[in-house]
Scaffold this active site. Structure first.
Site, mmCIF file in Angstrom:
data_model
loop_
_atom_site.group_PDB
_atom_site.id
_atom_site.type_symbol
_atom_site.label_atom_id
_atom_site.label_comp_id
_atom_site.label_asym_id
_atom_site.label_seq_id
_atom_site.Cartn_x
_atom_site.Cartn_y
_atom_site.Cartn_z
ATOM 1 N N HIS A 136 33.037 51.227 72.298
ATOM 2 C CA HIS A 136 32.552 52.418 71.600
ATOM 3 C C HIS A 136 33.638 53.481 71.604
ATOM 4 O O HIS A 136 34.282 53.676 72.633
ATOM 5 C CB HIS A 136 31.306 52.966 72.313
ATOM 6 C CG HIS A 136 30.825 54.264 71.731
ATOM 7 N ND1 HIS A 136 30.123 54.318 70.553
ATOM 8 C CD2 HIS A 136 30.988 55.552 72.160
ATOM 9 C CE1 HIS A 136 29.840 55.582 70.271
ATOM 10 N NE2 HIS A 136 30.352 56.363 71.231
ATOM 11 N N VAL B 84 38.282 39.574 42.346
ATOM 12 C CA VAL B 84 39.062 40.150 43.446
ATOM 13 C C VAL B 84 40.334 40.828 42.949
ATOM 14 O O VAL B 84 40.637 41.966 43.325
ATOM 15 C CB VAL B 84 39.418 39.052 44.471
ATOM 16 C CG1 VAL B 84 39.930 39.677 45.741
ATOM 17 C CG2 VAL B 84 38.224 38.182 44.764
ATOM 18 N N ILE B 85 41.071 40.146 42.073
ATOM 19 C CA ILE B 85 42.343 40.724 41.611
ATOM 20 C C ILE B 85 42.079 41.980 40.788
ATOM 21 O O ILE B 85 42.732 43.010 40.974
ATOM 22 C CB ILE B 85 43.140 39.684 40.782
ATOM 23 C CG1 ILE B 85 43.641 38.572 41.707
ATOM 24 C CG2 ILE B 85 44.309 40.351 40.047
ATOM 25 C CD1 ILE B 85 44.457 37.501 41.044
HETATM 26 P P1 FAD Z 1 50.893 28.876 46.476
HETATM 27 O O1 FAD Z 1 50.990 30.036 47.373
HETATM 28 O O2 FAD Z 1 50.554 29.110 45.054
HETATM 29 O O3 FAD Z 1 52.312 28.152 46.571
HETATM 30 C C1 FAD Z 1 52.624 27.032 45.833
HETATM 31 C C2 FAD Z 1 54.126 26.967 45.655
HETATM 32 O O4 FAD Z 1 54.443 25.698 45.098
HETATM 33 C C3 FAD Z 1 54.674 28.005 44.676
HETATM 34 O O5 FAD Z 1 55.689 28.748 45.299
HETATM 35 C C4 FAD Z 1 55.230 27.185 43.526
HETATM 36 O O6 FAD Z 1 56.440 27.728 43.015
HETATM 37 C C5 FAD Z 1 55.510 25.851 44.192
HETATM 38 N N1 FAD Z 1 55.456 24.724 43.265
HETATM 39 C C6 FAD Z 1 54.485 24.429 42.364
HETATM 40 N N2 FAD Z 1 54.767 23.268 41.729
HETATM 41 C C7 FAD Z 1 55.937 22.817 42.257
HETATM 42 C C8 FAD Z 1 56.740 21.678 42.014
HETATM 43 N N3 FAD Z 1 56.391 20.743 41.140
HETATM 44 N N4 FAD Z 1 57.887 21.554 42.712
HETATM 45 C C9 FAD Z 1 58.251 22.504 43.623
HETATM 46 N N5 FAD Z 1 57.540 23.582 43.898
HETATM 47 C C10 FAD Z 1 56.398 23.747 43.226
HETATM 48 N N6 FAD Z 1 44.600 35.164 49.294
HETATM 49 C C11 FAD Z 1 44.193 35.676 50.468
HETATM 50 O O7 FAD Z 1 43.711 34.925 51.320
HETATM 51 N N7 FAD Z 1 44.304 37.008 50.739
HETATM 52 C C12 FAD Z 1 44.803 37.876 49.843
HETATM 53 O O8 FAD Z 1 44.887 39.069 50.118
HETATM 54 C C13 FAD Z 1 45.230 37.369 48.586
HETATM 55 N N8 FAD Z 1 45.724 38.207 47.663
HETATM 56 C C14 FAD Z 1 46.158 37.693 46.469
HETATM 57 C C15 FAD Z 1 46.645 38.580 45.514
HETATM 58 C C16 FAD Z 1 47.076 38.113 44.297
HETATM 59 C C17 FAD Z 1 47.604 39.084 43.274
HETATM 60 C C18 FAD Z 1 47.053 36.711 44.028
HETATM 61 C C19 FAD Z 1 47.566 36.185 42.718
HETATM 62 C C20 FAD Z 1 46.563 35.825 44.965
HETATM 63 C C21 FAD Z 1 46.094 36.304 46.196
HETATM 64 N N9 FAD Z 1 45.564 35.465 47.169
HETATM 65 C C22 FAD Z 1 45.123 35.982 48.345
HETATM 66 C C23 FAD Z 1 45.471 34.014 46.960
HETATM 67 C C24 FAD Z 1 46.624 33.293 47.678
HETATM 68 O O9 FAD Z 1 47.841 33.806 47.201
HETATM 69 C C25 FAD Z 1 46.544 31.797 47.443
HETATM 70 O O10 FAD Z 1 45.273 31.321 47.823
HETATM 71 C C26 FAD Z 1 47.596 31.071 48.272
HETATM 72 O O11 FAD Z 1 48.892 31.527 47.951
HETATM 73 C C27 FAD Z 1 47.517 29.569 48.037
HETATM 74 O O12 FAD Z 1 48.488 28.933 48.793
HETATM 75 P P2 FAD Z 1 49.092 27.524 48.370
HETATM 76 O O13 FAD Z 1 50.064 27.162 49.437
HETATM 77 O O14 FAD Z 1 48.020 26.573 48.035
HETATM 78 O O15 FAD Z 1 49.872 27.777 46.991
HETATM 79 P P1 NAI Z 2 37.992 35.756 40.294
HETATM 80 O O1 NAI Z 2 37.457 34.418 40.091
HETATM 81 O O2 NAI Z 2 37.871 36.432 41.597
HETATM 82 O O3 NAI Z 2 37.398 36.758 39.212
HETATM 83 C C1 NAI Z 2 37.492 36.524 37.843
HETATM 84 C C2 NAI Z 2 36.425 37.327 37.149
HETATM 85 O O4 NAI Z 2 36.665 37.267 35.764
HETATM 86 C C3 NAI Z 2 35.015 36.790 37.388
HETATM 87 O O5 NAI Z 2 34.191 37.855 37.765
HETATM 88 C C4 NAI Z 2 34.630 36.197 36.042
HETATM 89 O O6 NAI Z 2 33.252 36.262 35.792
HETATM 90 C C5 NAI Z 2 35.406 37.088 35.105
HETATM 91 N N1 NAI Z 2 35.713 36.498 33.812
HETATM 92 C C6 NAI Z 2 36.075 35.220 33.534
HETATM 93 N N2 NAI Z 2 36.313 35.086 32.213
HETATM 94 C C7 NAI Z 2 36.111 36.300 31.657
HETATM 95 C C8 NAI Z 2 36.222 36.810 30.335
HETATM 96 N N3 NAI Z 2 36.597 36.044 29.333
HETATM 97 N N4 NAI Z 2 35.932 38.113 30.110
HETATM 98 C C9 NAI Z 2 35.541 38.931 31.145
HETATM 99 N N5 NAI Z 2 35.440 38.491 32.424
HETATM 100 C C10 NAI Z 2 35.734 37.205 32.667
HETATM 101 O O7 NAI Z 2 39.548 35.631 39.854
HETATM 102 P P2 NAI Z 2 40.780 36.604 40.056
HETATM 103 O O8 NAI Z 2 40.332 37.989 40.328
HETATM 104 O O9 NAI Z 2 41.673 36.353 38.906
HETATM 105 O O10 NAI Z 2 41.448 36.039 41.361
HETATM 106 C C11 NAI Z 2 41.808 34.654 41.450
HETATM 107 C C12 NAI Z 2 41.706 34.181 42.855
HETATM 108 O O11 NAI Z 2 42.775 34.697 43.638
HETATM 109 C C13 NAI Z 2 40.450 34.648 43.560
HETATM 110 O O12 NAI Z 2 39.373 33.784 43.296
HETATM 111 C C14 NAI Z 2 40.823 34.591 44.989
HETATM 112 O O13 NAI Z 2 40.571 33.321 45.474
HETATM 113 C C15 NAI Z 2 42.333 34.843 44.965
HETATM 114 N N6 NAI Z 2 42.588 36.213 45.431
HETATM 115 C C16 NAI Z 2 42.193 36.570 46.687
HETATM 116 C C17 NAI Z 2 42.371 37.835 47.139
HETATM 117 C C18 NAI Z 2 41.880 38.192 48.481
HETATM 118 O O14 NAI Z 2 41.555 37.298 49.256
HETATM 119 N N7 NAI Z 2 41.805 39.473 48.832
HETATM 120 C C19 NAI Z 2 43.034 38.867 46.334
HETATM 121 C C20 NAI Z 2 43.383 38.392 45.019
HETATM 122 C C21 NAI Z 2 43.180 37.107 44.619
#
Ligand code: FAD
Ligand code: NAI
Length: 463
Positions: free
Chosen positions: A442, A181-182
């Site tokens: 529609h 996804v990323i």
């Molecule tokens: P997090 O959001 O990771 O929050 C955890 C927090 O805990 C952090 O701020 C951290 O600093 C804090 N923390 C950790 N350890 C400690 C500690 N010991 N003491 C105090 N604080 C601490 N998901 C979607 O559904 N839609 C998307 O479009 C989407 N896009 C994404 C794009 C990217 C680039 C990335 C990286 C992720 C994306 N995700 C997306 C995934 C989504 O961000 C995560 O699934 C979500 O943030 C998880 O929520 P959480 O509350 O479990 O943890």
């Molecule tokens: P991902 O699990 O979606 O994809 C990782 C990919 O890397 C897989 O296709 C895997 O086969 C491949 N891979 C693993 N090791 C490799 C290697 N050594 N060489 C080449 N390919 C390799 O993980 P990603 O994209 O890092 O995102 C992490 C998570 O963040 C997602 O699983 C998703 O849950 C969350 N996310 C959600 C978004 C959304 O909801 N729109 C947007 C971005 C992140």
């Protein structure tokens, strides 16, 4: 008496939502967060900033790739990357500030710093001890490192998702390691802004976990847009020489290696749960083989009074899953009944077009029993056709005997919005006939879902 009824560790979508709901239910609640702003990965470096860059780059692409000109709007786009980054930062600032406002409004105390357990009912943060009757661990996840590849976001040559959101210039050639996804979302951003983007994926297809047809069709569409895929390929090393990265790649099954030159490498091979430094052992807890904290159906961990939600527990790493778990967990702690149906959690990839799914893939559904599948192409949907958005389809998978909908998958410009309807229908136990006989406005893209549901019985109208 404990200092708080509940202390939530982590203020991501799992943690902040749990804290607010607990406070609404009358619990004296605190939330510990070590970042300078609230909102976790999602608001600071995840969902929100990535969507800000996707949205803005989509406009640039529409102007640059001729799709606006096809509708009579002739513009020659000029990129002001600093302004694009600025609007991303503004979105993050206003939304993280919004959580701080909500904490104040709901009387949730923000304890600033990193929490570590000192016992099952106490933590230490910045040298100070706090006790609570309940804790929710919502510490989220971080980027999985690739052995031998050192990410340095400041240098902007080998970056993770956080670095890829902030590149100071458009790379000439970006190599994305991981076609998940990323990789596809952020690879799309920089491809749209002018970079050549090559995606190296270990498996034989992108987007693991998604429906097979969807993976194949998405690959075709992204290729047409200019993304280059190297599937069944692994990266064995990356060497940085000056401003250039040299990647050594070889077939996943073994064989001759080759070198790819890039000026930017995005490592996006997955995320892993954050538990380092939490001193879980002091609370009587440990992690499973995947580094996750195991919970039961009510979000209880093995230690009484300690609960966990979000990316740190098993299940998809998605913000809305974390949020819903946070609410249900807080309700359970307050003595109510909080339930999540983990079988109906939609997922969306915010590329162009968007890709969305909920429930079982066709492959998973077939492994469980006989199914009927209805498919409808966006090309035959009047709104998509009128809007010059012919790519994609909607697919409805239903149980062959009961007609109950088991899964829905779509690739469409607004698939992320369309999937909400499918999730709600499945939550209510809908059959494909229920969707087919629901009146859809529609002309809307959602009519394609109705038609796909009609196709389950072999009777779509516009195909
Ligand atoms: P997090 O959001 O990771 O929050 C955890 C927090 O805990 C952090 O701020 C951290 O600093 C804090 N923390 C950790 N350890 C400690 C500690 N010991 N003491 C105090 N604080 C601490 N998901 C979607 O559904 N839609 C998307 O479009 C989407 N896009 C994404 C794009 C990217 C680039 C990335 C990286 C992720 C994306 N995700 C997306 C995934 C989504 O961000 C995560 O699934 C979500 O943030 C998880 O929520 P959480 O509350 O479990 O943890
Ligand atoms: P991902 O699990 O979606 O994809 C990782 C990919 O890397 C897989 O296709 C895997 O086969 C491949 N891979 C693993 N090791 C490799 C290697 N050594 N060489 C080449 N390919 C390799 O993980 P990603 O994209 O890092 O995102 C992490 C998570 O963040 C997602 O699983 C998703 O849950 C969350 N996310 C959600 C978004 C959304 O909801 N729109 C947007 C971005 C992140």
């Amino acid at each position: 008496m404990a200092d708080f009824d509940l202390i939530v560790i982590g203020s991501g979508p799992g943690g902040y939502v749990a804290a607010i709901r607990a406070a609404q239910l009358g619990l004296k609640t605190a939330c510990v967060e070590s970042r300078e702003t609230l909102g976790g990965t999602c608001l600071n470096v995840g969902c929100i900033p990535s969507k800000a860059m996707l949205h803005a780059s989509e406009y640039f692409d529409a102007a640059a790739n001729g799709s606006m000109a096809a509708m009579g709007v002739n513009v020659k786009p000029e990129l002001d990357l600093e302004v694009m980054h600025g609007q991303r930062r503004d979105a993050v600032k206003s939304l993280t500030g919004g959580i701080e406002f909500l904490f104040k409004k709901n009387k949730v105390s923000w304890i600033k710093g990193r929490a570590a357990f000192t016992s099952a009912n106490s933590i230490e943060v910045a040298g100070q001890s706090y006790t609570a009757d309940n804790f929710i661990i919502a510490t989220g996840s971080s980027v999985t490192p690739l052995p031998g590849v050192t990410v340095d976001n400041d240098k902007a040559i080998i970056v993770d998702s956080t670095g890829a959101l902030e590149l100071p210039k458009v790379p000439n050639h970006m190599v994305v390691i991981g076609g998940g996804v990323i990789g596809l979302e952020l690879g799309s951003v920089w491809r749209r802004l002018g970079a050549k983007v090559t995606v190296v994926e270990y498996l034989d297809q992108i987007l693991p976990g998604m429906d097979g047809d969807v993976r194949k069709e998405a690959n075709k569409i992204f290729k047409k847009q200019g993304l280059v895929f190297k599937l069944s390929t692994k990266v064995t090393g990356v060497e940085v020489k000056g401003k250039v990265a040299l990647l050594t790649v070889e077939p996943a099954a073994g064989g001759a290696s080759e070198t790819i030159e890039a000026d930017c490498v995005l490592v996006s091979i997955g995320r892993r749960p954050n538990t380092d430094g939490l001193a879980l052992d002091k609370a009587g807890l440990s992690v499973n083989a995947r580094g996750q904290i195991e919970i039961d159906h009510e979000f209880r961990t093995a230690a009484p009074g300690i609960w966990a939600v979000g990316d740190v527990v098993p299940g998809p790493m998605l913000a809305h899953k974390a949020e819903d778990e946070g609410i249900a967990c807080a309700e359970n702690i307050a003595g109510l009944t909080g339930i999540i149906n983990h079988a109906v959690i939609p997922s969306v990839v915010y590329t162009w077009p968007e890709i969305a799914g909920v429930g079982l893939t066709e492959e998973a559904a077939k492994a469980k029993g006989e199914v009927k599948v209805g498919k409808f192409p966006m090309l035959a949907n009047s709104r998509a056709k009128t809007n010059h958005e012919p790519d994609g389809f909607v697919k409805v998978i239903a149980d062959a005997a009961t007609d109950r909908v088991l899964g829905v998958w779509c690739i469409a410009s607004v698939a992320g919005t369309m999937i909400a309807q499918a999730a709600q229908a499945m939550e209510f136990g809908a059959t494909s006939e229920d969707i087919a006989y629901t009146c859809h406005a529609h002309p809307t893209h959602s009519e394609a879902l109705k038609e796909a549901a009609m196709a389950v019985q072999g009777k779509p109208i516009h195909m």
